[in-house]
Design a protein around this motif. Structure first.
Motif, short mmCIF file in Angstrom:
data_model
loop_
_atom_site.label_atom_id
_atom_site.label_comp_id
_atom_site.label_asym_id
_atom_site.label_seq_id
_atom_site.Cartn_x
_atom_site.Cartn_y
_atom_site.Cartn_z
N CYS A 100 -5.19 8.17 11.32
CA CYS A 100 -5.06 6.87 12.00
C CYS A 100 -4.51 7.13 13.39
N ASP A 101 -5.36 7.01 14.40
CA ASP A 101 -4.99 7.52 15.72
C ASP A 101 -3.99 6.64 16.47
N LYS A 102 -3.83 5.38 16.08
CA LYS A 102 -2.89 4.50 16.78
C LYS A 102 -1.62 4.25 15.98
N GLU A 103 -1.44 4.97 14.89
CA GLU A 103 -0.26 4.82 14.05
C GLU A 103 -0.08 3.39 13.55
N ASP A 104 -1.21 2.71 13.36
CA ASP A 104 -1.17 1.32 12.91
C ASP A 104 -1.77 1.12 11.52
N GLY A 105 -2.20 2.23 10.90
CA GLY A 105 -2.75 2.15 9.56
C GLY A 105 -4.18 1.70 9.47
N HIS A 106 -4.88 1.57 10.61
CA HIS A 106 -6.24 1.06 10.58
C HIS A 106 -7.26 2.19 10.44
N VAL A 107 -8.40 1.83 9.84
CA VAL A 107 -9.51 2.75 9.64
C VAL A 107 -10.06 3.22 10.98
N THR A 108 -10.40 4.50 11.05
CA THR A 108 -11.00 5.08 12.25
C THR A 108 -12.38 5.64 11.92
N ASP A 109 -13.06 6.15 12.95
CA ASP A 109 -14.38 6.75 12.72
C ASP A 109 -14.31 7.92 11.76
N TRP A 110 -13.17 8.63 11.73
CA TRP A 110 -13.04 9.73 10.77
C TRP A 110 -13.28 9.23 9.34
N HIS A 111 -12.61 8.14 9.00
CA HIS A 111 -12.74 7.59 7.65
C HIS A 111 -14.17 7.09 7.39
N ARG A 112 -14.80 6.53 8.43
CA ARG A 112 -16.16 6.00 8.29
C ARG A 112 -17.17 7.10 8.00
N ILE A 113 -16.87 8.31 8.43
CA ILE A 113 -17.76 9.44 8.16
C ILE A 113 -17.34 10.16 6.88
N HIS A 114 -16.05 10.42 6.74
CA HIS A 114 -15.53 11.23 5.65
C HIS A 114 -15.84 10.65 4.28
#
Length: 338
Positions: A29-43
């Motif tokens: 989570c790149d903003k330290e806010d607990g939100h989904v990122t592109d990493w999760h969308r691919i992984h």
């Protein structure tokens, strides 16, 4: 057909096979806010494409102070739902059911500010000393798990797993090594189980699909919990409507763990037979033949793969070849599996 590729139904949810991607923290989570990122969308969707019957997301924090790290996924706020729902949507077309592990790190949290635990005992010299939870703190945290379950349902998940293993908050209450309380939440096994009981009850108020609990069946330390002791608690979980115990071990306290392929399978078998409840086996299971042996001999009901699915997202296809099972493959991949 190989047992590994037989479907399994729990509470009207059918898993197409017995292969589960175990929850593994990604710290992405790149903003330290607990939100989904592109990493999760691919992984995560890649493991659905790869053929897993159930994909369980990483430990997802029910409160900000309950994060293992500041880069963990979160589900403590309604703003998290849309991203999580997107992951469910991306996995669904490939036949994988989606799960989420609801978690609170307890004394192993590494975020700013106070951290909480049943007793004011640090994990080791590198961790902060936690604040002993008051009854109000305990009730607030149980409510946070309930609200997280509401959000998980809104996001469309098929399974919730409660993280009561690896030295995190729920696990800390269960073991006498980390729970030194003298009130209704400490002392006897019934009292140490009380917080988990309240969390399960809170989740069951709003969740009517399969519910798993991950435990650390062995503390590997004198005076700690063993698989035999967990039989009683597993019976209580079954009475509360828990569908499966995901049987891991260790990480409650610093300890030497004898590790070898399938080193935790005996624990899953002990709890399955002793509590008459479905279990998941996890821990250095890398060979399809090994996975099949576990299922054929009734030692567990699901096979949880962790690092092996990091190394090979398409392990289920390889396993189907090795075990001679015919499975559905996404049309664009069929040319590779003829």
């Amino acid at each position: 057909m190989a047992k590994l590729f037989e479907p399994l139904t729990m509470k009207n949810v059918t898993f197409k096979n017995r292969i589960v991607m175990a929850p593994m923290c990604m710290y992405e989570c790149d903003k330290e806010d607990g939100h989904v990122t592109d990493w999760h969308r691919i992984h995560y969707p890649s493991r659905a494409v790869g053929g897993a019957g159930l994909v369980i997301l990483e430990a997802t924090a029910v409160q900000p102070q309950g994060r293992i790290s500041a880069r963990d996924l979160g589900i403590w706020d309604d703003s998290h739902v849309d991203g999580l729902a997107e992951l469910v949507r991306l996995m669904k077309p490939y036949g994988a059911k989606s799960g989420i592990q609801l978690a609170h790190a307890g004394r192993k949290a590494t975020v700013d500010g106070d951290i909480h635990a049943p007793s004011a005992l640090p994990f080791n010299d590198s961790y902060k000393t936690p604040v002993e939870m008051t009854k109000a703190d305990i009730q607030e945290t149980a409510e946070a798990f309930r609200k997280a379950a509401v959000r998980a349902d809104r996001a469309g998940f098929d399974v919730i797993e409660l993280h009561a293993a690896h030295g995190y908050l729920l696990n800390e209450f269960l073991s006498p090594l980390t729970n030194k309380r003298s009130d209704a939440y400490g002392g006897t096994p019934e009292n140490r189980y009380r917080f988990l009981r309240e969390v399960i009850d809170a989740v069951n108020e709003v969740w009517h699909k399969p519910l798993f609990v991950r435990i650390s069946a062995h503390d590997y330390t004198e005076g700690g919990m063993t698989p035999e002791q967990y039989i009683e608690m597993s019976k209580w979980m079954k009475e509360q409507g828990v569908d499966l115990i995901d049987v891991s071990s260790g990480a409650l306290v610093p300890a030497k763990i004898p590790v070898y392929p399938g080193y935790q399978v005996n624990f899953a078998e002990t709890i399955k037979r002793g509590a008459d409840i479905a279990t998941g086996a996890v821990g250095l299971i890398t060979s399809p033949l090994h996975a099949e042996e576990i299922l054929q001999n009734g030692r567990a009901d699901l096979i949880f793969l962790a690092r092996e699915l990091l190394r090979d997202p398409y392990w289920p296809y390889r396993a189907s070849k090795e075990l001679g099972a015919e499975i559905e493959v996404p049309v664009p991949y069929k040319r590779g599996w003829i």
